[in-house]
Design an enzyme around this catalytic site. Sequence first.
Site, PDB file in Angstrom:
ATOM      1  CG  ASP A 180       5.746  -1.094   8.011  1.00  0.00           C
ATOM      2  OD1 ASP A 180       4.932  -2.016   8.258  1.00  0.00           O
ATOM      3  OD2 ASP A 180       6.947  -1.148   8.333  1.00  0.00           O
ATOM      4  CG  HIS A 201      -4.175  -5.361   6.416  1.00  0.00           C
ATOM      5  ND1 HIS A 201      -2.908  -4.813   6.316  1.00  0.00           N
ATOM      6  CD2 HIS A 201      -4.016  -6.577   7.017  1.00  0.00           C
ATOM      7  CE1 HIS A 201      -2.020  -5.654   6.817  1.00  0.00           C
ATOM      8  NE2 HIS A 201      -2.670  -6.727   7.255  1.00  0.00           N
ATOM      9  CG  LEU A 257      -1.477  10.471  -8.657  1.00  0.00           C
ATOM     10  CD1 LEU A 257      -0.282  11.343  -8.308  1.00  0.00           C
ATOM     11  CD2 LEU A 257      -2.217  10.049  -7.389  1.00  0.00           C
TER      12      LEU A 257
END
Length: 241
Positions: A21, A38, A132
């Site tokens: 956020d 973004h 990962l």
Amino acid sequence: MEKEIDGKLMNIPSHVAIILDGNGRWAKKRFMPRNYGHVQGSKNVEKMCEVAWNLGIKYLTVYAFSTENWKRPPKEVSMLMKLLRDYLVDCIERTTKNNMRVRILGDKTGLSDDIREAIERLEKVSAKNTGLNFSIALNYGSRDEMVRAMRHMAGDVAEGKLKSWEITEQVFSRYLDTWDIPDPDLMIRTSGEQRLSNFLLWQLAYTEFYFTDVLWPDFGRDELIAAIEQYNLRERRFGGV
């Protein structure tokens, strides 16, 4: 898992979930368009995948685009979809290089054909990687996920594949997008907001929450370590004494 980080022995959460956020506000503070934020936020995702793995985190899940985000201005949504297309293409090479497995959570039917094809290719290429486990919540809403799960489960009951009395929490979990991923140990939300915004409502039942005012593009290794330090101060009883 315990690991020494910067001279301190810490219990490292196996699975960290992050609500990304603050990209738009980060750009606004710099008198730049929201889309610039973004782009920088996307770059930070790449960096934090490496940081998380180096710290000993096994699973990382990020909330990238919610089912509600379609309400944003069309120009911003279009830019986010373009950014996603570019990211998915680049991610194929990156996952191979970094031995990272990628999953996409959410309703893929709501995405364009080329994006769905890119997702399928990425998940297939990375399926056997052992580094990962990186999950991206895309066109994702937890309530939508549970409704989709219940429809699937109801269909199996109707077809005789599942008996109604066999339904348990464990059985229901197998119908969720996260069916093969452990529940998060730690959930982080950046930018100062303190709500879940329809993110992993079922999976976060016993997760520790950490909220920070740092905007996502500025969130780095030090901020993640601070979150893990707070996690180490929590006593996780899972409803016990």
